[in-house]
Motif scaffolding. Structure first.
Motif, mmCIF file in Angstrom:
data_model
loop_
_atom_site.group_PDB
_atom_site.id
_atom_site.type_symbol
_atom_site.label_atom_id
_atom_site.label_comp_id
_atom_site.label_asym_id
_atom_site.label_seq_id
_atom_site.Cartn_x
_atom_site.Cartn_y
_atom_site.Cartn_z
ATOM 1 N N THR A 1 -57.466 76.415 -40.336
ATOM 2 C CA THR A 1 -58.455 76.503 -41.406
ATOM 3 C C THR A 1 -58.842 77.970 -41.535
ATOM 4 O O THR A 1 -59.216 78.600 -40.546
ATOM 5 N N PHE B 1 -74.863 83.492 -45.779
ATOM 6 C CA PHE B 1 -75.152 83.019 -44.420
ATOM 7 C C PHE B 1 -75.652 81.580 -44.368
ATOM 8 O O PHE B 1 -75.854 81.032 -43.296
ATOM 9 N N TRP C 1 -74.482 78.474 -44.682
ATOM 10 C CA TRP C 1 -73.327 77.584 -44.789
ATOM 11 C C TRP C 1 -72.962 77.029 -43.426
ATOM 12 O O TRP C 1 -73.347 77.569 -42.381
ATOM 13 N N ILE D 1 -69.516 74.674 -41.560
ATOM 14 C CA ILE D 1 -68.314 73.836 -41.576
ATOM 15 C C ILE D 1 -68.276 73.109 -40.256
ATOM 16 O O ILE D 1 -68.481 73.729 -39.211
ATOM 17 N N SER E 1 -64.251 68.395 -21.647
ATOM 18 C CA SER E 1 -63.355 67.269 -21.396
ATOM 19 C C SER E 1 -62.940 67.181 -19.931
ATOM 20 O O SER E 1 -62.305 66.221 -19.524
ATOM 21 N N TYR F 1 -59.903 61.664 -30.540
ATOM 22 C CA TYR F 1 -60.812 62.436 -31.382
ATOM 23 C C TYR F 1 -61.512 63.553 -30.616
ATOM 24 O O TYR F 1 -62.399 64.208 -31.134
ATOM 25 N N THR G 1 -63.833 65.089 -27.263
ATOM 26 C CA THR G 1 -65.076 64.650 -26.636
ATOM 27 C C THR G 1 -66.166 64.487 -27.698
ATOM 28 O O THR G 1 -66.012 64.938 -28.833
ATOM 29 N N ASP G 2 -67.279 63.863 -27.299
ATOM 30 C CA ASP G 2 -68.401 63.810 -28.242
ATOM 31 C C ASP G 2 -69.485 64.840 -27.879
ATOM 32 O O ASP G 2 -70.623 64.741 -28.319
ATOM 33 N N ILE H 1 -72.189 82.388 -36.844
ATOM 34 C CA ILE H 1 -71.792 83.743 -37.194
ATOM 35 C C ILE H 1 -73.021 84.431 -37.768
ATOM 36 O O ILE H 1 -73.573 83.986 -38.769
ATOM 37 N N LEU I 1 -59.627 79.280 -37.878
ATOM 38 C CA LEU I 1 -59.833 78.189 -36.921
ATOM 39 C C LEU I 1 -58.472 77.578 -36.631
ATOM 40 O O LEU I 1 -57.943 76.810 -37.420
ATOM 41 N N ASP I 2 -57.887 77.981 -35.504
ATOM 42 C CA ASP I 2 -56.502 77.607 -35.256
ATOM 43 C C ASP I 2 -56.312 76.758 -34.013
ATOM 44 O O ASP I 2 -55.207 76.611 -33.517
ATOM 45 N N TRP J 1 -57.370 73.018 -31.845
ATOM 46 C CA TRP J 1 -57.882 71.659 -31.928
ATOM 47 C C TRP J 1 -59.148 71.580 -31.082
ATOM 48 O O TRP J 1 -59.117 71.848 -29.883
ATOM 49 N N PHE K 1 -63.807 66.609 -33.104
ATOM 50 C CA PHE K 1 -64.599 66.466 -34.329
ATOM 51 C C PHE K 1 -66.074 66.801 -34.125
ATOM 52 O O PHE K 1 -66.845 66.815 -35.068
ATOM 53 N N ALA K 2 -66.474 67.053 -32.873
ATOM 54 C CA ALA K 2 -67.892 67.329 -32.618
ATOM 55 C C ALA K 2 -68.122 68.833 -32.560
ATOM 56 O O ALA K 2 -68.354 69.395 -31.489
ATOM 57 N N TRP K 3 -68.040 69.479 -33.703
ATOM 58 C CA TRP K 3 -68.185 70.930 -33.727
ATOM 59 C C TRP K 3 -68.735 71.383 -35.070
ATOM 60 O O TRP K 3 -68.651 70.670 -36.067
ATOM 61 N N SER K 4 -69.260 72.577 -35.067
ATOM 62 C CA SER K 4 -69.754 73.177 -36.298
ATOM 63 C C SER K 4 -69.719 74.692 -36.187
ATOM 64 O O SER K 4 -69.995 75.253 -35.134
ATOM 65 N N ILE K 5 -69.341 75.328 -37.287
ATOM 66 C CA ILE K 5 -69.435 76.783 -37.413
ATOM 67 C C ILE K 5 -70.291 77.060 -38.639
ATOM 68 O O ILE K 5 -70.075 76.442 -39.679
ATOM 69 N N GLY K 6 -71.237 77.938 -38.505
ATOM 70 C CA GLY K 6 -72.060 78.217 -39.675
ATOM 71 C C GLY K 6 -72.642 79.606 -39.637
ATOM 72 O O GLY K 6 -72.490 80.335 -38.653
ATOM 73 N N GLY K 7 -73.285 79.975 -40.719
ATOM 74 C CA GLY K 7 -73.972 81.264 -40.777
ATOM 75 C C GLY K 7 -75.351 81.150 -40.146
ATOM 76 O O GLY K 7 -75.961 80.080 -40.150
#
Lengths: 379, 379
Positions: free
Chosen positions: A298, A306, A308, A310, B270, B279, B281-282, B289, B300-301, B303, B306-312
């Motif tokens: 991705t 700022f 946002w 994902i 894990s 899927y 870990t939870d 950032i 984002l390269d 795996w 699904f329990a993750w987030s990147i944001g400003g």
């Protein structure tokens, strides 16, 4: 209760060397416990999440052009290689036969003492291992279908309907005003479109082909953007400006489209803002990745300020947040609108042995939009 | 109150063609209103966020190797080109002179009727436009410094201290157990290290050079990982496993390190999990950032489930969430520990005219870790 049920069960097994074997096992179920039923499985869908299990993992599926049939007609067996780079993330499944199939429908042929009311009823069920002729499930994992419901109509009662309704729960909980959905012509996408139309929630559908756009428009969708169109980005900004949609769901994962959507949201949000703000708007923009149709990285390559985020979105985590009562409420609606709002369409039905034919694997393994397969294990 | 204060003010102005002009203007302040004071600015830092304004924007700074000095010794002026690709995001600043400098310290030389208690006091202040010899501010934007505090010690009282404390507020609000900080040898990073040591919050410091690692270790940091070390990834996983840190702050933005940190968190999470979960870990993993030291795409390269987030993460948004009382509480602590926990170190001090010398711009424009500059506008 002396009768024992035996039948075929599909298995996916990975060994140390990275060889994945798909085969059928003859299994005999024990007698059901008080809260359990034995279901003769009539129909079970191949969801993208099932494919990940069947063919390796979400990040390391086998090469579809290198499937070796090594079994007989009666006992078809496929071996294939999982890419070495993907093996570390799969170490916990090495040597453990996995039984795929997250959900399905069938008839209760044997029931425990607390489950007698289900005997002879057609039920929808979940819990894995549905690619089998018989499956034992706890009654909390099955729902009696309304009279007259076909197995095909009941087979996909959980994953897609709860995912689509889960999106709306996220919309409410995180206070957004509208939704953007990528790869929106999927079974799930068409379902989401019907729900949003019924509930008057603004939905911006993004698809990759003109024919997919037509399907959604024919289904009454107001905002449909085709990313292959040369005016896609302007159209997207316009739709986002009109709908104030700041919540996106993306089953693709890889590529730059997530970034493109967030940037379009920021452009739409900044349209009515006066003056220069070097940090961007303070309109919060959220994109959730709920699938991995594209395994490429991705790439976030646009400036979106700022405000946002994902992140990953997983049904299991969201259902846990909702709690049993919240989930029961959603399932009630699904049951009521099973052949309308929550109807699924299938490209073809496959018997269990057909699921293990190389041509079939290549067909359902492509994960093409609209190409959804149903397994009919008794066939 | 007939005295009027006049002095130099640094400006950054972009025109339609993408030419950025940095120059000095002679400005005369009006008389302060009842709640205002005129401050003779003694010291004001060049923060990375100031650089973004001074040199274009966070996404489109001018080329540091192509700075044209066009003024005189007394009136230095620099012109440079902003990349054409960055212009659209800067359209709102075209033709509008911007006056950089987010914070600073100085002496109150004139005060409105409600601000007489500040007359003659040294204050820390914020609000932009600090790269000037005099600045008028509302009393709500300034804090009287403890007696004996030097201007250099008071100049950086807001941005870095509130950012570091804001990280801890996010940790508490979002219920994490420890923090990972990237580019951790910065002024902010060393400050964060001191706070976390004082408050017993596990902090994993990630740096890019052995000498930076040494600075942090000498300052008592327990977990310091050097990404240039060949065993970096194993070390990171180990530190994450020990600290259970699931919250990361990243001032870099571009590149694959964000993804690497989330993946290491997932690996650590894990480690004690039995069985295969396709899927992931939870355990929820969050990376924020908060800067754009690297303007390359964020990739984002890996795996990470699904329990993750990147944001400003933006200080302004977080302070708004905290409210005035919450912020006042943080500032009280900063004031109390200004020369210890919240001390800043500067590479050099520059007079206002020196700020507009090509060599100086290249030096402070590099945003090198540890290279922080102070402007002394009276010099």
């Amino acid at each position: 209760m002396t009768e024992r049920f035996s039948g075929l069960q599909l298995r996916s097994t990975l060994d140390q060397s990275g060889t994945l074997t798909l085969d059928l096992a003859w299994t005999t179920l024990s007698s059901p416990g008080p809260d359990e039923v034995v279901v003769q499985v009539e129909a079970t869908p191949i969801n993208p999440s099932d494919l990940a299990v069947l063919l390796g993992s979400a990040t390391g599926p086998v090469n579809l052009d290198d499937l070796q049939p090594v079994g007989s007609e009666k006992w078809p067996t496929i071996v294939a290689k999982v890419p070495a780079t993907a093996l570390p993330s799969m170490r916990d499944r090495i040597g453990v036969p996995i039984t795929p199939g997250a959900e399905g429908a069938g008839v209760v042929v044997c029931a425990g003492t607390h489950a007698q009311h289900l005997l002879g009823r057609r039920v929808a069920m979940r819990g894995g291992g549905m690619y089998a002729q018989y499956r034992m499930v706890n009654i909390r994992d099955c729902v009696a279908l309304p009279d007259g419901t076909s197995a095909a109509d009941g087979a996909s009662m959980f994953i897609n309907p709860l995912t689509a309704l889960g999106f709306l729960e996220t919309l409410k909980a995180e206070r957004h005003e509208g939704i953007v959905h990528l790869a929106a012509a999927s079974n799930l996408g068409r379902m989401l479109n019907r729900i949003c139309l019924a509930d008057s929630i603004p939905l911006v559908n993004v698809v990759r082909k003109a024919e997919q756009a037509r399907i959604l428009r024919d289904a009454g969708a107001r905002y449909v953007l085709d990313s292959s169109d040369q005016h896609f980005e302007e159209g997207l900004v316009e739709a986002l400006y009109e709908t104030k949609a700041t919540l996106a769901f993306d089953p693709i994962g890889g590529g730059a489209q997530a970034s493109q959507v967030l940037a379009a949201m920021e452009t739409a949000a900044s349209r009515d803002v006066k003056g220069y703000n070097r940090y961007g708007t303070d309109v919060f923009k959220q994109l959730y990745i709920y699938g991995t149709l594209d395994l490429a990285p991705t790439v976030l390559d646009r400036w979106v300020g700022f405000a946002w985020s994902i992140g990953g979105w997983l049904l299991t985590h969201r259902l846990r947040q909702l709690g049993p009562d919240g989930e029961a409420k959603l399932l009630k609606r699904v049951s009521r609108e099973l052949t309308t709002t929550f109807a699924s369409q299938y490209t073809a039905a496959l018997g269990l042995r057909n699921v293990l034919q190389p041509d079939a694997i290549r067909a359902y393994g492509r994960k093409a939009t609209g190409g959804k397969y149903l397994i009919t294990p008794q066939g």
